[in-house]
Enzyme design. Structure first.
Site, mmCIF file in Angstrom:
data_model
loop_
_atom_site.group_PDB
_atom_site.id
_atom_site.type_symbol
_atom_site.label_atom_id
_atom_site.label_comp_id
_atom_site.label_asym_id
_atom_site.label_seq_id
_atom_site.Cartn_x
_atom_site.Cartn_y
_atom_site.Cartn_z
ATOM 1 N N ASP A 1 -4.229 5.871 5.909
ATOM 2 C CA ASP A 1 -5.183 6.975 6.073
ATOM 3 C C ASP A 1 -6.376 6.840 8.092
ATOM 4 O O ASP A 1 -5.380 6.248 8.287
ATOM 5 C CB ASP A 1 -5.599 7.280 4.808
ATOM 6 N N PHE B 1 -2.560 16.098 3.722
ATOM 7 C CA PHE B 1 -2.926 15.230 2.343
ATOM 8 C C PHE B 1 -1.042 15.972 1.947
ATOM 9 O O PHE B 1 -1.113 16.641 1.025
ATOM 10 C CB PHE B 1 -3.695 16.263 1.463
ATOM 11 N N GLU C 1 0.786 -1.171 0.073
ATOM 12 C CA GLU C 1 0.620 0.293 0.275
ATOM 13 C C GLU C 1 0.821 1.171 -0.387
ATOM 14 O O GLU C 1 1.536 1.392 0.851
ATOM 15 C CB GLU C 1 -0.410 0.070 1.537
ATOM 16 N N ASP C 2 0.013 2.496 -0.576
ATOM 17 C CA ASP C 2 1.266 3.705 -0.826
ATOM 18 C C ASP C 2 0.669 4.485 0.935
ATOM 19 O O ASP C 2 2.094 4.624 1.571
ATOM 20 C CB ASP C 2 0.515 4.241 -1.985
ATOM 21 N N ARG D 1 1.500 12.105 -9.401
ATOM 22 C CA ARG D 1 2.642 11.101 -9.481
ATOM 23 C C ARG D 1 3.984 10.966 -9.392
ATOM 24 O O ARG D 1 4.291 9.911 -8.958
ATOM 25 C CB ARG D 1 1.862 9.460 -10.108
ATOM 26 N N LYS E 1 -0.778 7.846 8.401
ATOM 27 C CA LYS E 1 -1.093 8.959 9.621
ATOM 28 C C LYS E 1 -2.269 8.050 10.582
ATOM 29 O O LYS E 1 -2.508 8.520 11.003
ATOM 30 C CB LYS E 1 -2.118 9.839 8.341
#
Ligand code: 5GP
Length: 178
Positions: free
Chosen positions: A105, A154, A101-102, A167, A133
């Protein structure tokens, strides 16, 4: 695609720090899995650079597949509704699945994905996330390997977008809007 006139970026994690961290993560993963083969399961599209860089550093026997889920649309906050837009191509029963996963959140996406994949009887199911996060978490979900814990801002770059932009940046930056 939203058009913003006064947006600016401040670098949070440099390209060098990212690469150094991925090296550390790859060493931990190799130490844990030993000779076991791993299916690297990238979550599109944000994980594109991460899975590619991580995959190249792993000497374990790996295969790659992708899923695409959407909870964000094109904005900055989650809709809270997780939809599978592209399912895996392979049957994961009996495989060691490592979700790549990037960013985690609220944890909504990952908790849904873990639940769904868990029903398909993989031999093991773990998660590596480049970013987390913790302050934003709404669903507690296990993340075995975390690259960086970041503030509740963000971010874009290194695969992460805002309306499909940014990206390509080699670093992670906070997106400010004026
Ligand atoms: P969650 O379901 O944990 O709230 O969100 C997970 C997904 O939301 C991530 O895979 C990513 O696509 C997107 N996301 C969460 N935070 C950010 C962020 O700061 N920047 C960007 N570009 N995407 C984010």
């Amino acid at each position: 695609m939203p058009v913003k006139l006064n947006e600016s970026l401040s670098i949070l994690i440099s390209a060098e720090e990212i690469q150094e961290k991925i090296k550390e993560l790859s060493q931990k993963i190799e130490a844990d899995y030993g000779d076991e083969p791993i299916l690297l399961l990238g979550v599109l599209k944000g994980s594109l650079h991460f899975i590619s860089d991580l995959g190249r550093l792993l000497s374990s026997q790996t295969t790659v597949d992708f899923v695409q889920v959407s909870s964000y649309g094109s904005g900055k906050s989650s809709t809270g509704v997780v939809q599978i837009r592209k399912d895996l191509d392979v049957n994961i029963e009996g495989l060691n699945v490592l979700i790549v996963e990037d960013i985690v959140d609220t944890g909504t996406t990952l908790s849904h994905l873990r639940e769904l994949l868990g029903t398909r009887r993989p031999k093991s199911l773990k998660v590596v996330a480049l970013l987390s996060k913790p302050e934003a978490r709404k669903h507690q979900t296990q993340v075995e390997y975390v690259g960086f814990e970041i503030p509740n801002e963000f971010v874009v770059g290194y695969g992460l977008d805002y309306g499909e932009r940014f990206r390509n940046l080699p670093y992670i930056a906070i997106l400010h809007e004026g």
